[in-house]
Scaffold this motif. Structure first.
Motif, PDB file in Angstrom:
ATOM      1  N   LYS A  46     -31.634  22.771  21.286  1.00 27.15           N
ATOM      2  CA  LYS A  46     -30.468  23.141  22.087  1.00 27.15           C
ATOM      3  C   LYS A  46     -30.788  23.159  23.580  1.00 27.15           C
ATOM      4  CE  LYS A  46     -30.006  27.162  20.011  1.00 27.15           C
ATOM      5  NZ  LYS A  46     -31.179  27.109  19.104  1.00 27.15           N
ATOM      6  N   SER A  47     -31.864  23.856  23.920  1.00 25.64           N
ATOM      7  CA  SER A  47     -32.186  23.970  25.353  1.00 25.64           C
ATOM      8  C   SER A  47     -32.610  22.630  25.933  1.00 25.64           C
ATOM      9  CB  SER A  47     -33.293  24.995  25.565  1.00 25.64           C
ATOM     10  OG  SER A  47     -32.851  26.260  25.140  1.00 25.64           O
ATOM     11  N   THR A  48     -33.258  21.827  25.131  1.00 22.49           N
ATOM     12  CA  THR A  48     -33.647  20.495  25.598  1.00 22.49           C
ATOM     13  C   THR A  48     -32.399  19.702  25.992  1.00 22.49           C
ATOM     14  OG1 THR A  48     -35.603  20.531  24.197  1.00 22.49           O
ATOM     15  CG2 THR A  48     -34.850  18.376  24.946  1.00 22.49           C
ATOM     16  N   LEU A  49     -31.392  19.762  25.150  1.00 25.98           N
ATOM     17  CA  LEU A  49     -30.135  19.073  25.449  1.00 25.98           C
ATOM     18  C   LEU A  49     -29.496  19.626  26.731  1.00 25.98           C
ATOM     19  CD1 LEU A  49     -27.851  17.164  24.757  1.00 25.98           C
ATOM     20  CD2 LEU A  49     -26.994  18.852  23.133  1.00 25.98           C
ATOM     21  N   ILE A  50     -29.464  20.953  26.830  1.00 23.08           N
ATOM     22  CA  ILE A  50     -28.878  21.583  28.021  1.00 23.08           C
ATOM     23  C   ILE A  50     -29.641  21.186  29.283  1.00 23.08           C
ATOM     24  CG2 ILE A  50     -28.493  23.814  29.175  1.00 23.08           C
ATOM     25  CD1 ILE A  50     -26.495  23.424  26.988  1.00 23.08           C
ATOM     26  N   ARG A  51     -30.967  21.131  29.171  1.00 22.91           N
ATOM     27  CA  ARG A  51     -31.774  20.749  30.343  1.00 22.91           C
ATOM     28  C   ARG A  51     -31.517  19.311  30.761  1.00 22.91           C
ATOM     29  NH1 ARG A  51     -35.642  24.465  28.315  1.00 22.91           N
ATOM     30  NH2 ARG A  51     -36.001  26.056  29.895  1.00 22.91           N
ATOM     31  N   ILE A  52     -31.327  18.437  29.806  1.00 23.68           N
ATOM     32  CA  ILE A  52     -31.025  17.043  30.167  1.00 23.68           C
ATOM     33  C   ILE A  52     -29.698  17.002  30.920  1.00 23.68           C
ATOM     34  CG2 ILE A  52     -30.407  14.770  29.259  1.00 23.68           C
ATOM     35  CD1 ILE A  52     -32.474  15.259  27.023  1.00 23.68           C
ATOM     36  N   LEU A  53     -28.709  17.736  30.411  1.00 27.06           N
ATOM     37  CA  LEU A  53     -27.405  17.743  31.073  1.00 27.06           C
ATOM     38  C   LEU A  53     -27.477  18.424  32.443  1.00 27.06           C
ATOM     39  CD1 LEU A  53     -25.083  18.566  28.041  1.00 27.06           C
ATOM     40  CD2 LEU A  53     -25.513  16.337  29.095  1.00 27.06           C
ATOM     41  N   SER A  54     -28.436  19.340  32.599  1.00 23.52           N
ATOM     42  CA  SER A  54     -28.591  20.045  33.880  1.00 23.52           C
ATOM     43  C   SER A  54     -29.388  19.238  34.892  1.00 23.52           C
ATOM     44  CB  SER A  54     -29.322  21.368  33.679  1.00 23.52           C
ATOM     45  OG  SER A  54     -28.752  22.117  32.663  1.00 23.52           O
ATOM     46  N   LEU A  57     -34.339  17.489  33.090  1.00 23.96           N
ATOM     47  CA  LEU A  57     -35.215  16.827  32.141  1.00 23.96           C
ATOM     48  C   LEU A  57     -34.688  15.408  31.983  1.00 23.96           C
ATOM     49  CD1 LEU A  57     -37.579  17.789  30.321  1.00 23.96           C
ATOM     50  CD2 LEU A  57     -35.919  18.254  28.546  1.00 23.96           C
ATOM     51  N   ILE A  58     -35.599  14.456  31.927  1.00 27.40           N
ATOM     52  CA  ILE A  58     -35.174  13.063  31.816  1.00 27.40           C
ATOM     53  C   ILE A  58     -35.363  12.609  30.364  1.00 27.40           C
ATOM     54  CG2 ILE A  58     -35.679  10.708  32.587  1.00 27.40           C
ATOM     55  CD1 ILE A  58     -36.528  11.960  35.279  1.00 27.40           C
ATOM     56  N   PRO A  59     -34.305  12.136  29.739  1.00 29.28           N
ATOM     57  CA  PRO A  59     -34.431  11.741  28.331  1.00 29.28           C
ATOM     58  C   PRO A  59     -35.306  10.496  28.194  1.00 29.28           C
ATOM     59  CG  PRO A  59     -32.280  11.113  29.181  1.00 29.28           C
ATOM     60  CD  PRO A  59     -32.954  11.913  30.258  1.00 29.28           C
ATOM     61  N   ASP A  60     -35.915  10.345  27.002  1.00 33.55           N
ATOM     62  CA  ASP A  60     -36.733   9.149  26.758  1.00 33.55           C
ATOM     63  C   ASP A  60     -35.831   7.935  26.590  1.00 33.55           C
ATOM     64  OD1 ASP A  60     -38.918  10.798  26.792  1.00 33.55           O
ATOM     65  OD2 ASP A  60     -38.975  11.048  24.610  1.00 33.55           O
ATOM     66  N   THR A  61     -34.806   8.127  25.780  1.00 32.19           N
ATOM     67  CA  THR A  61     -33.852   7.038  25.577  1.00 32.19           C
ATOM     68  C   THR A  61     -32.447   7.632  25.528  1.00 32.19           C
ATOM     69  OG1 THR A  61     -34.047   7.270  23.197  1.00 32.19           O
ATOM     70  CG2 THR A  61     -35.445   5.597  24.229  1.00 32.19           C
ATOM     71  N   GLY A  62     -31.473   6.752  25.563  1.00 32.50           N
ATOM     72  CA  GLY A  62     -30.085   7.193  25.542  1.00 32.50           C
ATOM     73  C   GLY A  62     -29.627   7.587  26.932  1.00 32.50           C
ATOM     74  N   TRP A  63     -28.360   7.959  27.041  1.00 32.26           N
ATOM     75  CA  TRP A  63     -27.840   8.368  28.347  1.00 32.26           C
ATOM     76  C   TRP A  63     -26.816   9.470  28.191  1.00 32.26           C
ATOM     77  CZ3 TRP A  63     -22.675   7.646  28.127  1.00 32.26           C
ATOM     78  CH2 TRP A  63     -22.174   6.582  27.343  1.00 32.26           C
ATOM     79  N   ALA A  64     -26.552  10.134  29.290  1.00 35.33           N
ATOM     80  CA  ALA A  64     -25.522  11.168  29.313  1.00 35.33           C
ATOM     81  C   ALA A  64     -24.756  11.054  30.611  1.00 35.33           C
ATOM     82  CB  ALA A  64     -26.158  12.546  29.197  1.00 35.33           C
ATOM     83  N   ARG A  65     -23.438  11.219  30.536  1.00 31.39           N
ATOM     84  CA  ARG A  65     -22.620  11.204  31.741  1.00 31.39           C
ATOM     85  C   ARG A  65     -21.817  12.482  31.820  1.00 31.39           C
ATOM     86  NH1 ARG A  65     -20.350   5.663  30.500  1.00 31.39           N
ATOM     87  NH2 ARG A  65     -22.137   4.328  30.931  1.00 31.39           N
ATOM     88  N   ILE A  66     -21.737  13.002  33.022  1.00 30.21           N
ATOM     89  CA  ILE A  66     -20.911  14.180  33.269  1.00 30.21           C
ATOM     90  C   ILE A  66     -19.848  13.776  34.275  1.00 30.21           C
ATOM     91  CG2 ILE A  66     -20.911  16.491  34.276  1.00 30.21           C
ATOM     92  CD1 ILE A  66     -23.620  16.937  32.933  1.00 30.21           C
ATOM     93  N   VAL A  72     -29.162  11.020  35.033  1.00 33.50           N
ATOM     94  CA  VAL A  72     -30.470  10.648  35.572  1.00 33.50           C
ATOM     95  C   VAL A  72     -30.318   9.944  36.916  1.00 33.50           C
ATOM     96  CG1 VAL A  72     -32.583   9.320  35.193  1.00 33.50           C
ATOM     97  CG2 VAL A  72     -31.477  10.470  33.274  1.00 33.50           C
ATOM     98  N   ARG A  73     -29.500   8.909  36.944  1.00 32.85           N
ATOM     99  CA  ARG A  73     -29.421   8.100  38.161  1.00 32.85           C
ATOM    100  C   ARG A  73     -28.517   8.721  39.221  1.00 32.85           C
ATOM    101  NH1 ARG A  73     -26.947   3.814  36.738  1.00 32.85           N
ATOM    102  NH2 ARG A  73     -26.867   4.307  34.515  1.00 32.85           N
ATOM    103  N   GLN A  74     -27.475   9.443  38.777  1.00 31.43           N
ATOM    104  CA  GLN A  74     -26.531  10.001  39.756  1.00 31.43           C
ATOM    105  C   GLN A  74     -26.575  11.526  39.784  1.00 31.43           C
ATOM    106  OE1 GLN A  74     -23.363   7.677  37.795  1.00 31.43           O
ATOM    107  NE2 GLN A  74     -22.791   7.048  39.857  1.00 31.43           N
ATOM    108  N   TYR A  75     -27.793  12.068  39.688  1.00 33.85           N
ATOM    109  CA  TYR A  75     -27.897  13.520  39.622  1.00 33.85           C
ATOM    110  C   TYR A  75     -27.275  14.209  40.842  1.00 33.85           C
ATOM    111  CZ  TYR A  75     -32.086  12.857  42.539  1.00 33.85           C
ATOM    112  OH  TYR A  75     -32.953  12.512  43.536  1.00 33.85           O
ATOM    113  N   GLY A  76     -27.298  13.496  41.963  1.00 30.71           N
ATOM    114  CA  GLY A  76     -26.701  14.080  43.167  1.00 30.71           C
ATOM    115  C   GLY A  76     -25.196  14.291  43.037  1.00 30.71           C
ATOM    116  N   ARG A  77     -24.544  13.475  42.220  1.00 31.53           N
ATOM    117  CA  ARG A  77     -23.112  13.631  41.989  1.00 31.53           C
ATOM    118  C   ARG A  77     -22.829  14.686  40.919  1.00 31.53           C
ATOM    119  NH1 ARG A  77     -20.758   8.724  43.653  1.00 31.53           N
ATOM    120  NH2 ARG A  77     -18.719   9.671  43.325  1.00 31.53           N
ATOM    121  N   VAL A  78     -23.795  14.829  40.015  1.00 25.62           N
ATOM    122  CA  VAL A  78     -23.602  15.756  38.892  1.00 25.62           C
ATOM    123  C   VAL A  78     -23.787  17.206  39.344  1.00 25.62           C
ATOM    124  CG1 VAL A  78     -24.561  16.493  36.674  1.00 25.62           C
ATOM    125  CG2 VAL A  78     -24.304  14.052  37.169  1.00 25.62           C
TER     126      VAL A  78
END
Ligand SMILES: Nc1ncnc2c1ncn2[C@@H]1O[C@H](COP(=O)(O)OP(=O)(O)O)[C@@H](O)[C@H]1O
Ligand SMILES: [Mg+2]
Lengths: 255, 264
Positions: A46-54, A57-66, A72-78
């Protein structure tokens, strides 16, 4: 676009003494104005997922958009859109709630006047005694510290809140205060919440949809009522037993 | 974030660090007392060796006091965030790492200046130091340019506590101790064993002390000091951006490997 959060095949492995697969190809979507619950035992990811969204933490594979921005790439916008509460109230414990919150305000470009006004209002609603606002945090109970953490997360007016076990380890009174606050905050325009919890009743009563996570995988997901209907059960604990083959109470006890 | 937001951002670190100092003011007084007594004791060793040695040693105590604070405070503020677990909240805030680190550096400089000034005043009064014939404006210039180089060193060192709370703190303390040994703080580096001496030449403190003594003891002119001043300036201009760059790399590595997490 009504999508707040979108994750696709997110995976994360940690290399410590042995390899730990913390998150195993998780995909889901959270709509705007939804409380999305993630329930699972300790160490289920659970916390690993939350940290990726926060963006911590950078995931090994896959992506997330907020809100359409890649974490990962647009953390400044997130970052301006989100805030988080973690299970441990991480603060400078030697200084007061006010000093900690003022620090947080500056990081979000808010003035100290605005910070004081908003956080006191939130803390009032959480039943936090005002006079303790200026005491060192180390002198406050765990429940009170967690209320300050809630204030820290809400006062920056995020569009997405990541609440990582906000009620774990709280006394029953504080737990109710926090749950009630979360419930009522959903009347705010545009707020979306992802909430992880240990507490099946909390998930059932608070969340619009719930995912059950175990060993880094989402094993089932849906509206609480749908899940009960789908598995023909009376509560989420029974659903948990059905989908994982394990007794929720036992797992709770182990941890 | 707008420029005003960024200004708020760097204030955050100064304000927070001073709140922490206020909270632990007792310790602050203990350390200050210790520093003062230490500087006095070292000055008194000089007094037993002849009056001209007093200033020589007092300059060492002063300069080292200032530079080690700069170095120490910058890495310490990262270490502290790691201990408290607040680093995750600082890192996920909409503030650039540049503003974050500049804020910590500004705090270190303000703190270093205040403390060093207090110690300096006490030393001047205690030893009745007269600085007649000394090049005082040069003293300030040297403080500023050497400050830049030590801020740079502090930034580079700050990645250690970022990557490992405990081992990082060990490493920065050892690094600081080695700097003290090699930089000729209380003696000429020529007394060091030959095999250590090359290290002296890579420490900015060596040049700072040399220039400071030349300015205060020999009244060296700006044109005589210029090469050293430029060298210190150059070290600062290389180390500060390098420190920021390395810190960003370390942050990426920490986010990749999960090093930021403390618990939960
Ligand atoms: N930063 C990290 N470094 C190493 N292992 C980690 C890290 N974060 C989590 N883990 C491991 O990954 C697994 C999932 O942890 P976590 O996401 O914290 O679970 P939960 O929040 O559900 O309790 C656990 O086995 C945990 O030990
Ligand atoms: Mg957790």
């Amino acid at each position: 676009m009504n999508i707040a959060v979108q994750c696709e095949e997110l995976a994360k492995t940690f290399e410590k003494k042995n390899r730990v697969i913390a998150l195993d190809r998780v995909s889901f979507t959270v709509e705007k104005h939804e409380i999305f619950g993630i329930v699972g035992p300790n160490g289920s990811g659970k916390s690993t997922l939350i940290r990726i969204l926060s963006t911590l933490l950078i995931p090994d594979t896959g992506w997330a958009r907020i809100f359409g921005h890649d974490v990962v790439r647009q953390y400044g916008r997130v970052r301006p859109c989100i805030n988080r509460v973690s299970v441990d109230a991480a603060f400078f414990k030697g200084i007061s709630a006010w000093e900690n919150l003022r620090y947080a305000a500056r990081l979000y470009g808010l003035s100290s006047g605005v910070a004081k006004e908003r956080t006191l209002e939130i803390l009032d609603r959480l039943g936090f005694e005002r006079k303790r606002y200026y005491e060192p945090l180390e002198d406050l109970s765990r429940g009170m510290q967690q209320k300050v953490a809630i204030a820290r997360a809400f006062f920056t007016a995020p569009m997405l809140l990541l609440l990582d076990e906000p009620t774990t380890g709280l006394d029953p009174r504080s737990k109710l205060d926090v749950q009630e606050y979360v419930r009522r905050s959903m009347n705010q325009d545009g707020l979306t919440i992802i909430l992880t919890t240990h507490d099946m009743h909390e998930a059932e009563s608070l969340c619009d949809r719930v995912a059950i996570i175990i060993n880094g995988r989402f094993v089932t997901m849906g509206k609480p009522s749908e899940l009960l209907a789908r598995y023909k059960k009376n509560n989420l604990e029974e659903v948990f037993l059905e989908v994982t083959g394990r007794e929720w109470k036992e797992i709770e006890y182990e941890s | 974030m707008n420029p005003r937001g960024h200004a708020y951002g760097s204030i955050a670190f100064i304000e927070r660090n001073f709140a922490l100092i206020k909270r632990y003011i007792g310790w602050e007084l203990v350390f200050l007392t210790y520093n003062v007594v230490n500087a006095l004791a070292i000055g008194l060793i000089g007094a037993t060796m002849g009056k001209d040695k007093v200033l020589y040693l007092v300059i060492g105590a002063m300069v080292w006091g200032f530079l080690s604070i700069l170095f120490h405070e910058i890495s310490e503020s990262i270490a502290w965030e790691r201990w408290e677990g607040t680093i995750e909240y600082t890192f996920m805030a909409p503030i650039s790492r540049f503003v974050h680190l500049i804020g910590n550096c500004l705090h270190a400089v303000a703190y270093g200046v205040v403390r060093s000034t207090i110690i300096l005043l006490i030393l001047v009064v205690f030893f009745g130091i007269s600085v007649e014939g000394a090049n005082l404006p040069a003293l300030f210039v040297i403080f500023v340019v050497s400050g830049l180089s030590f801020v740079g060193l502090g930034l580079v060192a700050a990645i250690l506590p970022l990557l490992s709370t405990e081992k990082g703190a060990y490493a920065t303390h050892i690094f600081e101790a080695v700097l003290l040994l090699i930089s000729g703080v209380y003696y000429e580096i020529t007394v060091l064993p030959v095999w250590i001496r090359p290290l002296s030449y890579i420490s900015p403190a060596t040049y700072t002390l040399r220039a400071m003594r030349a300015a205060l003891l020999d009244g060296a002119s700006f044109s005589e000091l210029l090469p050293t001043i430029l060298l210190l300036l150059a070290i600062g201009f290389v180390l500060i951006p390098l420190g920021m760059l390395v810190f960003k790399q370390a942050e990426y590595y920490a986010k990749k490997t999960g090093k930021l997490k403390r618990s939960g």
